[in-house]
Design an enzyme around this catalytic site. Sequence first.
Site, PDB file in Angstrom:
ATOM      1  N   LYS A 197       0.832  -1.207   0.000  1.00  0.00           N
ATOM      2  CA  LYS A 197       0.000   0.000   0.000  1.00  0.00           C
ATOM      3  C   LYS A 197       0.862   1.250   0.000  1.00  0.00           C
ATOM      4  CE  LYS A 197      -1.752   2.768   2.843  1.00  0.00           C
ATOM      5  NZ  LYS A 197      -1.573   4.009   2.052  1.00  0.00           N
ATOM      6  N   GLU A 218       9.507   1.252  10.581  1.00  0.00           N
ATOM      7  CA  GLU A 218      10.536   2.242  10.237  1.00  0.00           C
ATOM      8  C   GLU A 218       9.868   3.597  10.386  1.00  0.00           C
ATOM      9  OE1 GLU A 218      13.636   1.805   9.390  1.00  0.00           O
ATOM     10  OE2 GLU A 218      13.654  -0.365   9.216  1.00  0.00           O
TER      11      GLU A 218
HETATM   12  P1  NAD Z   1       2.143   8.624   7.703  1.00  0.00           P
HETATM   13  O1  NAD Z   1       2.473   7.838   8.915  1.00  0.00           O
HETATM   14  O2  NAD Z   1       1.031   9.587   7.778  1.00  0.00           O
HETATM   15  O3  NAD Z   1       1.763   7.614   6.498  1.00  0.00           O
HETATM   16  C1  NAD Z   1       2.638   6.622   6.053  1.00  0.00           C
HETATM   17  C2  NAD Z   1       1.833   5.517   5.370  1.00  0.00           C
HETATM   18  O4  NAD Z   1       1.012   4.862   6.321  1.00  0.00           O
HETATM   19  C3  NAD Z   1       0.880   6.017   4.294  1.00  0.00           C
HETATM   20  O5  NAD Z   1       0.791   5.037   3.274  1.00  0.00           O
HETATM   21  C4  NAD Z   1      -0.448   6.134   5.043  1.00  0.00           C
HETATM   22  O6  NAD Z   1      -1.570   6.050   4.187  1.00  0.00           O
HETATM   23  C5  NAD Z   1      -0.362   4.947   5.982  1.00  0.00           C
HETATM   24  N1  NAD Z   1      -1.058   5.088   7.266  1.00  0.00           N
HETATM   25  C6  NAD Z   1      -1.215   6.199   8.029  1.00  0.00           C
HETATM   26  N2  NAD Z   1      -1.834   5.881   9.180  1.00  0.00           N
HETATM   27  C7  NAD Z   1      -2.035   4.537   9.160  1.00  0.00           C
HETATM   28  C8  NAD Z   1      -2.610   3.608  10.085  1.00  0.00           C
HETATM   29  N3  NAD Z   1      -3.098   3.977  11.266  1.00  0.00           N
HETATM   30  N4  NAD Z   1      -2.651   2.288   9.736  1.00  0.00           N
HETATM   31  C9  NAD Z   1      -2.143   1.885   8.554  1.00  0.00           C
HETATM   32  N5  NAD Z   1      -1.603   2.716   7.637  1.00  0.00           N
HETATM   33  C10 NAD Z   1      -1.540   4.030   7.938  1.00  0.00           C
HETATM   34  O7  NAD Z   1       3.496   9.290   7.228  1.00  0.00           O
HETATM   35  P2  NAD Z   1       3.748  10.304   6.013  1.00  0.00           P
HETATM   36  O8  NAD Z   1       3.445  11.676   6.438  1.00  0.00           O
HETATM   37  O9  NAD Z   1       3.112   9.769   4.787  1.00  0.00           O
HETATM   38  O10 NAD Z   1       5.357  10.126   5.836  1.00  0.00           O
HETATM   39  C11 NAD Z   1       6.289  10.818   6.557  1.00  0.00           C
HETATM   40  C12 NAD Z   1       6.767  10.010   7.755  1.00  0.00           C
HETATM   41  O11 NAD Z   1       7.382   8.789   7.345  1.00  0.00           O
HETATM   42  C13 NAD Z   1       7.834  10.758   8.528  1.00  0.00           C
HETATM   43  O12 NAD Z   1       7.588  10.640   9.903  1.00  0.00           O
HETATM   44  C14 NAD Z   1       9.126  10.034   8.155  1.00  0.00           C
HETATM   45  O13 NAD Z   1      10.172  10.146   9.094  1.00  0.00           O
HETATM   46  C15 NAD Z   1       8.641   8.633   8.026  1.00  0.00           C
HETATM   47  N6  NAD Z   1       9.586   7.836   7.220  1.00  0.00           N
HETATM   48  C16 NAD Z   1      10.372   6.913   7.857  1.00  0.00           C
HETATM   49  C17 NAD Z   1      11.311   6.182   7.131  1.00  0.00           C
HETATM   50  C18 NAD Z   1      12.195   5.156   7.806  1.00  0.00           C
HETATM   51  O14 NAD Z   1      12.758   4.319   7.109  1.00  0.00           O
HETATM   52  N7  NAD Z   1      12.379   5.192   9.110  1.00  0.00           N
HETATM   53  C19 NAD Z   1      11.435   6.384   5.756  1.00  0.00           C
HETATM   54  C20 NAD Z   1      10.633   7.343   5.153  1.00  0.00           C
HETATM   55  C21 NAD Z   1       9.706   8.071   5.897  1.00  0.00           C
END
Ligand code: NAD
Length: 509
Positions: A177, A251
């Site tokens: 997803k 992650e």
């Molecule tokens: P987000 O957590 O809002 O969303 C990430 C993904 O999860 C999206 O596909 C979203 O649709 C899905 N999602 C959101 N809430 C969910 C839930 N409760 N259950 C299942 N799926 C859910 O994050 P974002 O704003 O899209 O991305 C930025 C974040 O990602 C930042 O915090 C960044 O540090 C983190 N990130 C971490 C890594 C790593 O490897 N540690 C890499 C890239 C980004």
Amino acid sequence: MSPRHQLYIGGQWVDPATSETIEVISPHTEQLVARVADPAPADVDRAVAAARRAFDAGPWPRTDPQARVAIVRELAECYSAREDELAQLITTEMGAPITFSRSAHAKLPGVMMRAFAETAAGYRWQETRDGFLGGDVVVGHEPVGVVAAIIPWNMPMFLIVGKLIPALLAGCTVVLKPSPETPLDAHHMAELLEQVGLPPGVVSILPGGREVGRYLVSHPGVDKVSFTGSTVAGRQVAEVCGSALRRVSLELGGKSAAVVLDDADPDAVATGMMIAGLMNGGQACVAQTRVLVPQRRRHEFVDALVSVIENLIVGDPFDPATRIGPMVSRRQQQRVRDYIDLGQREGARLLVGGTDLPAGIERGWYVRPTLFADVDNSMRIAQEEIFGPVLGVIAYADDEHAVHLANDSEYGLSGSVWSPDVERATAIARRVRAGTVGINEPYSMDPVAPFGGVKNSGIGREFGTEGLAGYLDTVSLSIRPAAANSAVPQEGTVGAARAAGPPREIRSS
Ligand code: NAD
């Protein structure tokens, strides 16, 4: 080209359950650039059912691992042949500067696919140990099952490959997803998978919103969730997986520190920080946005940073001269601007940047690269992940203080240490509580180096053999010759055997 009104479920393009669509808006022009099918829970049901069938009854988990390696190598060839097309798609959908899209977003996934294939080719899938109780013990590594892989938008293809390929190499089936912000590269991956011809059901790709993610995570047909995203969402995912006793790896976010030692060269550090802190417009989990500098030389480092940041070209991401493109969405732009306002209210000194649009730009979700000095590590701009082009300089008294400040964070994802004295820098780096630390470089995310965080930055590791192992269960077979079956150990013999000495050397088969 993929049919954008359809979804890739179980290896086929199919009509979605509803007529809902996702609008892909260019972050540069704010114009609609594409419309793609928006998956609904019924589509998740179909994808999980296909993955379940493919895992429980299909050939993929039982295929020789070397045959899976061959398919991934073929995929890597197909991938590389269309790398430039992918770079264009990523710049279109998320606004990354085209030079960065080519050199990182599009280039790295091909490198990773090949590296992951090498790792799997050399992996010890099975070994035989001399059992303490008489027979042989065969230890095998079996695929964990149906994997739900959820990723954010910031490095979309890199993140797809980081989960999909190790899971496939392990023999898992996958429901992926991606984020609704970046569905175009996900469709591109589906086209490539069609080219290599995986068995039916092995991969489904559902670019959709968080409700789709939630539904997928709690689906009873899923065996493991591999999640990348914010710490807030990661916690919710962990709760669901905890109560279902479902395997999960996370992650998550970061607020990493670049520790600049007192013998470092200001120009080298300032140039390095353009990648370490500002790559992808600061929309990077590993971004080192806290720059720790020695109090007595702080002016030199601040001056060097100011002169590099002031000269960064901000603007049209398709212009090869551009270094900083727009933020991915209006929401992200607003979030970053709010943090810039907050930093000023908290008393940090704004040296470059700010909340107004860059000169000559009238539309698009731009934020000027911004530098704060006189930042205190307790400020919210030093503790919270901004996910935009905002750096804060924090002064420290001595090395002890620098290590303390680097670790004074709820996160622990990445970091760097800068000094011509590599031995000294390495000693400091070992004391930084983070999963990955670079010396005189931003951490370079080598595909053989395990990647992941400590503290609120996550649980588990990706890349390398550790990443592959995340998609495997370890199982043991205890084998005795049929005639010896009556020799069941008597009470006390296990203890006696253990007392006889340490385990014998492992021999591989
Ligand atoms: P987000 O957590 O809002 O969303 C990430 C993904 O999860 C999206 O596909 C979203 O649709 C899905 N999602 C959101 N809430 C969910 C839930 N409760 N259950 C299942 N799926 C859910 O994050 P974002 O704003 O899209 O991305 C930025 C974040 O990602 C930042 O915090 C960044 O540090 C983190 N990130 C971490 C890594 C790593 O490897 N540690 C890499 C890239 C980004």
